[in-house]
Design a protein around this motif. Structure first.
Motif, mmCIF file in Angstrom:
data_model
loop_
_atom_site.group_PDB
_atom_site.id
_atom_site.type_symbol
_atom_site.label_atom_id
_atom_site.label_comp_id
_atom_site.label_asym_id
_atom_site.label_seq_id
_atom_site.Cartn_x
_atom_site.Cartn_y
_atom_site.Cartn_z
ATOM 1 N N LEU A 32 2.769 39.730 15.311
ATOM 2 C CA LEU A 32 2.465 40.247 13.985
ATOM 3 C C LEU A 32 0.974 40.527 13.886
ATOM 4 O O LEU A 32 0.154 39.857 14.505
ATOM 5 C CB LEU A 32 2.854 39.238 12.908
ATOM 6 C CG LEU A 32 4.334 38.882 12.755
ATOM 7 C CD1 LEU A 32 4.502 37.839 11.649
ATOM 8 C CD2 LEU A 32 5.162 40.113 12.436
ATOM 9 N N ASP A 33 0.618 41.517 13.082
ATOM 10 C CA ASP A 33 -0.797 41.796 12.850
ATOM 11 C C ASP A 33 -1.405 40.799 11.869
ATOM 12 O O ASP A 33 -2.607 40.562 11.895
ATOM 13 C CB ASP A 33 -0.976 43.219 12.322
ATOM 14 C CG ASP A 33 -0.563 44.254 13.350
ATOM 15 O OD1 ASP A 33 -1.183 44.293 14.423
ATOM 16 O OD2 ASP A 33 0.395 45.003 13.086
ATOM 17 N N GLY A 34 -0.562 40.243 11.004
ATOM 18 C CA GLY A 34 -1.093 39.293 10.048
ATOM 19 C C GLY A 34 -0.018 38.642 9.206
ATOM 20 O O GLY A 34 1.163 39.009 9.267
ATOM 21 N N VAL A 35 -0.431 37.672 8.422
ATOM 22 C CA VAL A 35 0.455 36.994 7.479
ATOM 23 C C VAL A 35 -0.299 36.822 6.169
ATOM 24 O O VAL A 35 -1.525 36.732 6.146
ATOM 25 C CB VAL A 35 0.912 35.604 7.987
ATOM 26 C CG1 VAL A 35 1.735 35.729 9.256
ATOM 27 C CG2 VAL A 35 -0.284 34.687 8.202
ATOM 28 N N CYS A 36 0.456 36.782 5.102
ATOM 29 C CA CYS A 36 -0.103 36.445 3.808
ATOM 30 C C CYS A 36 0.460 35.088 3.401
ATOM 31 O O CYS A 36 1.688 34.902 3.358
ATOM 32 C CB CYS A 36 0.248 37.505 2.767
ATOM 33 S SG CYS A 36 -0.583 37.272 1.180
ATOM 34 N N LEU A 37 -0.417 34.141 3.155
ATOM 35 C CA LEU A 37 -0.001 32.816 2.702
ATOM 36 C C LEU A 37 0.321 32.902 1.210
ATOM 37 O O LEU A 37 -0.533 33.261 0.404
ATOM 38 C CB LEU A 37 -1.119 31.809 2.941
ATOM 39 C CG LEU A 37 -1.532 31.618 4.405
ATOM 40 C CD1 LEU A 37 -2.881 30.928 4.484
ATOM 41 C CD2 LEU A 37 -0.475 30.821 5.145
ATOM 42 N N THR A 38 1.545 32.573 0.856
ATOM 43 C CA THR A 38 1.976 32.716 -0.544
ATOM 44 C C THR A 38 2.714 31.455 -0.969
ATOM 45 O O THR A 38 3.944 31.435 -1.082
ATOM 46 C CB THR A 38 2.888 33.949 -0.717
ATOM 47 O OG1 THR A 38 3.968 33.875 0.228
ATOM 48 C CG2 THR A 38 2.125 35.244 -0.499
ATOM 49 N N GLU A 39 1.944 30.408 -1.206
ATOM 50 C CA GLU A 39 2.563 29.123 -1.523
ATOM 51 C C GLU A 39 3.184 29.133 -2.926
ATOM 52 O O GLU A 39 2.693 29.793 -3.838
ATOM 53 C CB GLU A 39 1.524 28.009 -1.422
ATOM 54 C CG GLU A 39 0.748 27.967 -0.124
ATOM 55 C CD GLU A 39 1.591 27.714 1.119
ATOM 56 O OE1 GLU A 39 2.812 27.502 1.005
ATOM 57 O OE2 GLU A 39 1.014 27.718 2.226
ATOM 58 N N HIS A 40 4.269 28.362 -3.060
ATOM 59 C CA HIS A 40 4.948 28.242 -4.352
ATOM 60 C C HIS A 40 4.038 27.585 -5.380
ATOM 61 O O HIS A 40 3.546 26.467 -5.170
ATOM 62 C CB HIS A 40 6.190 27.354 -4.221
ATOM 63 C CG HIS A 40 7.342 27.998 -3.540
ATOM 64 N ND1 HIS A 40 7.989 29.098 -4.060
ATOM 65 C CD2 HIS A 40 7.996 27.683 -2.396
ATOM 66 C CE1 HIS A 40 8.983 29.432 -3.257
ATOM 67 N NE2 HIS A 40 9.002 28.594 -2.230
ATOM 68 N N VAL A 45 7.880 23.280 -13.587
ATOM 69 C CA VAL A 45 9.146 23.192 -12.857
ATOM 70 C C VAL A 45 9.062 22.034 -11.875
ATOM 71 O O VAL A 45 8.027 21.830 -11.227
ATOM 72 C CB VAL A 45 9.457 24.504 -12.105
ATOM 73 C CG1 VAL A 45 10.704 24.344 -11.231
ATOM 74 C CG2 VAL A 45 9.648 25.656 -13.081
ATOM 75 N N SER A 46 10.127 21.280 -11.753
ATOM 76 C CA SER A 46 10.172 20.166 -10.810
ATOM 77 C C SER A 46 11.418 20.282 -9.943
ATOM 78 O O SER A 46 12.537 20.315 -10.450
ATOM 79 C CB SER A 46 10.190 18.835 -11.560
ATOM 80 O OG SER A 46 10.309 17.764 -10.650
ATOM 81 N N TYR A 47 11.217 20.384 -8.639
ATOM 82 C CA TYR A 47 12.333 20.401 -7.696
ATOM 83 C C TYR A 47 12.511 19.025 -7.057
ATOM 84 O O TYR A 47 13.571 18.706 -6.547
ATOM 85 C CB TYR A 47 12.100 21.446 -6.608
ATOM 86 C CG TYR A 47 12.078 22.867 -7.132
ATOM 87 C CD1 TYR A 47 13.262 23.555 -7.381
ATOM 88 C CD2 TYR A 47 10.878 23.516 -7.386
ATOM 89 C CE1 TYR A 47 13.247 24.856 -7.858
ATOM 90 C CE2 TYR A 47 10.848 24.821 -7.860
ATOM 91 C CZ TYR A 47 12.032 25.481 -8.092
ATOM 92 O OH TYR A 47 12.013 26.759 -8.576
ATOM 93 N N ILE A 48 11.429 18.252 -7.045
ATOM 94 C CA ILE A 48 11.454 16.876 -6.561
ATOM 95 C C ILE A 48 11.190 15.975 -7.762
ATOM 96 O O ILE A 48 10.231 16.193 -8.512
ATOM 97 C CB ILE A 48 10.387 16.659 -5.473
ATOM 98 C CG1 ILE A 48 10.638 17.599 -4.289
ATOM 99 C CG2 ILE A 48 10.373 15.208 -5.015
ATOM 100 C CD1 ILE A 48 9.543 17.577 -3.248
ATOM 101 N N ILE A 112 13.894 30.591 -11.779
ATOM 102 C CA ILE A 112 14.588 29.868 -12.840
ATOM 103 C C ILE A 112 15.064 30.883 -13.879
ATOM 104 O O ILE A 112 14.246 31.599 -14.472
ATOM 105 C CB ILE A 112 13.676 28.827 -13.511
ATOM 106 C CG1 ILE A 112 13.113 27.850 -12.472
ATOM 107 C CG2 ILE A 112 14.435 28.086 -14.609
ATOM 108 C CD1 ILE A 112 14.159 27.006 -11.781
ATOM 109 N N LEU A 113 16.357 30.957 -14.090
ATOM 110 C CA LEU A 113 16.932 31.908 -15.050
ATOM 111 C C LEU A 113 17.511 31.145 -16.230
ATOM 112 O O LEU A 113 18.469 30.381 -16.079
ATOM 113 C CB LEU A 113 18.031 32.741 -14.375
ATOM 114 C CG LEU A 113 18.730 33.769 -15.267
ATOM 115 C CD1 LEU A 113 17.734 34.827 -15.758
ATOM 116 C CD2 LEU A 113 19.886 34.434 -14.515
ATOM 117 N N ASP A 114 16.900 31.348 -17.394
ATOM 118 C CA ASP A 114 17.361 30.693 -18.624
ATOM 119 C C ASP A 114 17.504 29.177 -18.437
ATOM 120 O O ASP A 114 18.492 28.562 -18.838
ATOM 121 C CB ASP A 114 18.686 31.303 -19.088
ATOM 122 C CG ASP A 114 18.545 32.766 -19.476
ATOM 123 O OD1 ASP A 114 17.447 33.161 -19.911
ATOM 124 O OD2 ASP A 114 19.525 33.511 -19.332
#
Length: 275
Positions: A32-40, A45-48, A112-114
């Motif tokens: 790959l020529d590159g990556v974009c870091l796109t952290e959540h 919102v809590s998933y943990i 997250i939808l509604d």
């Protein structure tokens, strides 16, 4: 220039399974020529249990700086991005955040939808396909207008990944008015449409053919007819096995949809490269 525009690493993304250096090594191996870091970054919102899905943005900026240096050694360009999880009341907060940090690219996604998470709250689908898919597209269109300071519409077909139906793929024909409204707003706002190969991988794993797992060509055709020409390819990689996955196949697929250029976002500007 082939940039994987959507990637996640530990410790910043709660569901990532790769460190930053592992991501870059995998990108180099995949040529790959590159990556974009796109952290959540999922405010409110809590998933943990007990943990809000956000992180220290100043620490993240320092980490990106270090990874840029490592990327230079490996021959992989590193772009500084973030994936913001949309909720209607966060418009102003996200706008301030976008101004404070010098991101290359900001993905805005709807997870997250509604008040329900399509990944874990399967009850959302009890409302029926037409309602759930239609509502998802409606909220995406509202998001484009209500929260303007971002660059890439993340995985517009996310709602279909975890749907219980055998034929789960989003099609233009079943929601033509809503797709038309969303894509018109996207073009008017000058945003980039992400083709997210994680959805392609999920659909293939559920039985779709290699060709049919890609988004409905009618969606892309209508986007083009409205003047839409900004598309980027992303793996949504959370582990080293999926970094850059299907991106080169995606280039061929976009060419077959009559796109002549791929888009990358750098310093918040769209840069077009011939396919």
């Amino acid at each position: 220039m082939l940039i994987d525009h959507h990637t996640h690493t530990i410790p910043y993304s709660f569901d990532a399974r790769q460190a930053g250096f592992e991501l870059l090594e995998a990108a180099a191996k995949s040529h790959l020529d590159g990556v974009c870091l796109t952290e959540h970054y999922e405010k409110d919102v809590s998933y943990i249990a007990g943990e809000e899905a956000i992180f220290n943005l100043d620490r993240y900026a320092r980490t990106v700086r270090d990874l840029k240096a490592l990327g230079g050694q490996l021959g992989v360009r590193v772009l500084y991005g973030i994936e913001l999880g949309y909720l209607p009341h966060l418009d102003k907060l996200y706008g301030r955040l976008a101004l404070r940090y010098p991101f290359d690219a900001i993905i805005m996604s709807l997870h997250i939808l509604d008040g329900e998470d399509p990944y874990s709250d399967q009850a959302i689908y009890l409302r029926g396909r037409q309602h759930v898919y239609g509502r998802y597209l409606d909220v995406l269109a509202h998001m484009v207008d209500a929260c303007p300071d971002w660059d890439i519409l993340g995985h517009f077909d996310y709602i279909s990944r975890y749907a219980p139906w055998e034929n789960r793929k989003l099609s233009f024909a079943e929601q033509p008015d809503r797709f038309d409204h969303l894509l018109r707003r996207l073009v008017a706002a000058g945003k980039t449409l992400e083709i997210n190969t994680a959805t392609v991988r999920v659909l293939r794993d559920s039985g779709y053919s290699k060709a049919d797992a890609w988004p409905d060509p009618a969606i892309l055709s209508h986007y083009r007819s409205l003047g839409g020409d900004r598309v980027c390819l992303s793996s949504d990689a959370h582990d080293v096995k999926t970094v850059g996955k299907l991106l080169r196949e995606g280039l061929d697929w976009l060419g077959a949809q009559s796109f002549s250029h791929i888009t990358r976002i750098e310093k918040r500007q769209a840069v077009m490269t011939s396919i």
